[in-house]
Design a protein around this motif. Structure first.
Motif, short mmCIF file in Angstrom:
data_model
loop_
_atom_site.label_atom_id
_atom_site.label_comp_id
_atom_site.label_asym_id
_atom_site.label_seq_id
_atom_site.Cartn_x
_atom_site.Cartn_y
_atom_site.Cartn_z
N LEU A 137 0.83 -1.21 0.00
CA LEU A 137 0.00 0.00 0.00
C LEU A 137 0.87 1.25 0.00
O LEU A 137 0.50 2.26 -0.60
CB LEU A 137 -0.96 -0.03 1.18
CG LEU A 137 -1.97 -1.18 1.13
CD1 LEU A 137 -2.80 -1.22 2.40
CD2 LEU A 137 -2.84 -1.09 -0.12
N GLU A 138 2.02 1.17 0.63
CA GLU A 138 2.98 2.28 0.57
C GLU A 138 3.43 2.48 -0.87
O GLU A 138 3.56 3.62 -1.33
CB GLU A 138 4.18 1.98 1.46
CG GLU A 138 5.23 3.06 1.48
CD GLU A 138 6.39 2.70 2.38
OE1 GLU A 138 7.54 2.80 1.90
OE2 GLU A 138 6.17 2.32 3.53
N GLN A 139 3.63 1.39 -1.59
CA GLN A 139 4.03 1.48 -3.00
C GLN A 139 2.95 2.18 -3.82
O GLN A 139 3.26 2.98 -4.71
CB GLN A 139 4.29 0.07 -3.55
CG GLN A 139 4.81 0.05 -4.96
CD GLN A 139 5.10 -1.36 -5.45
OE1 GLN A 139 4.80 -2.35 -4.79
NE2 GLN A 139 5.69 -1.44 -6.63
N VAL A 140 1.69 1.92 -3.54
CA VAL A 140 0.59 2.59 -4.24
C VAL A 140 0.70 4.10 -4.03
O VAL A 140 0.68 4.88 -4.97
CB VAL A 140 -0.78 2.08 -3.76
CG1 VAL A 140 -1.91 2.94 -4.32
CG2 VAL A 140 -0.99 0.62 -4.14
N LEU A 141 0.84 4.49 -2.76
CA LEU A 141 0.92 5.92 -2.44
C LEU A 141 2.15 6.56 -3.09
O LEU A 141 2.06 7.66 -3.64
CB LEU A 141 0.92 6.12 -0.93
CG LEU A 141 0.74 7.55 -0.46
CD1 LEU A 141 -0.52 8.18 -1.02
CD2 LEU A 141 0.72 7.60 1.07
N HIS A 183 4.51 10.10 -6.98
CA HIS A 183 5.51 10.27 -8.04
C HIS A 183 4.87 10.89 -9.27
O HIS A 183 5.42 11.82 -9.87
CB HIS A 183 6.15 8.93 -8.38
CG HIS A 183 7.14 9.02 -9.48
ND1 HIS A 183 6.83 8.73 -10.79
CD2 HIS A 183 8.44 9.40 -9.49
CE1 HIS A 183 7.89 8.93 -11.56
NE2 HIS A 183 8.88 9.33 -10.79
N ASN A 184 3.69 10.40 -9.65
CA ASN A 184 3.01 10.97 -10.81
C ASN A 184 2.65 12.43 -10.57
O ASN A 184 2.81 13.26 -11.46
CB ASN A 184 1.73 10.17 -11.11
CG ASN A 184 1.86 9.36 -12.35
OD1 ASN A 184 2.92 8.79 -12.61
ND2 ASN A 184 0.82 9.31 -13.12
N ALA A 185 2.13 12.73 -9.38
CA ALA A 185 1.75 14.11 -9.07
C ALA A 185 2.96 15.04 -9.15
O ALA A 185 2.88 16.13 -9.71
CB ALA A 185 1.10 14.17 -7.69
N ILE A 186 4.07 14.60 -8.60
CA ILE A 186 5.30 15.41 -8.62
C ILE A 186 5.79 15.59 -10.06
O ILE A 186 6.16 16.69 -10.48
CB ILE A 186 6.38 14.78 -7.74
CG1 ILE A 186 5.98 14.86 -6.26
CG2 ILE A 186 7.75 15.44 -7.97
CD1 ILE A 186 6.80 13.98 -5.34
N LYS A 187 5.76 14.52 -10.82
CA LYS A 187 6.28 14.53 -12.18
C LYS A 187 5.51 15.50 -13.09
O LYS A 187 6.10 16.15 -13.95
CB LYS A 187 6.18 13.11 -12.74
CG LYS A 187 6.76 12.89 -14.10
CD LYS A 187 6.67 11.41 -14.42
CE LYS A 187 7.22 11.08 -15.77
NZ LYS A 187 7.14 9.64 -16.04
#
Length: 126
Positions: free
Chosen positions: A18-22, A27-31
């Motif tokens: 679940l940490e990987q999901v977050l 990562h997408n939001a930052i990118k």
């Protein structure tokens, strides 16, 4: 910005997955959020599930791409010089669904995106 309740109940699941999901959603939001933009992570509880959302003020996602962004290797904008593999959101979807949850996105192109997922609770709140 982090907006989490102190008494948020524990969802069912493998904490590391679940940490990987977050991390993938962040990562997408930052990118795709330019310098000076904002990213907000929030979590709420209702109707027997925990809902987690990552909202950004980035470039957003075209309506035609919304239904496909969780597919493996799919990249919404082929013209961007992107180094990603197109697997992060597909992996997130797979993990969330294996945990009995649901994942989706809402976006207006040019105004940002919100990626959200739900997870069942480990026990009923109360």
């Amino acid at each position: 910005i982090v907006d989490l309740s102190d008494d948020l109940p524990q969802p069912i699941g493998d904490v590391h997955r679940l940490e990987q999901v977050l991390v993938n959603l962040l990562h997408n939001a930052i990118k795709f959020t330019p310098p000076g933009g904002r990213i907000r992570v929030s979590a709420t509880c209702a109707d027997g599930v925990v809902k987690v959302s990552v909202q950004d003020t980035g470039v957003g996602i075209a309506e035609a791409d919304l239904a496909r962004i969780f597919e493996r290797f799919y990249k919404a904008d082929k013209s961007r010089n992107s180094t990603g593999t197109g697997l992060g959101l597909a992996i997130a979807r797979h993990i969330v669904e294996l945990h009995g949850g649901r994942i989706w996105t809402e976006s207006i192109e040019g105004r940002g995106a919100t990626l959200s997922f739900t997870l069942p609770l480990a026990s009923p709140p109360g």
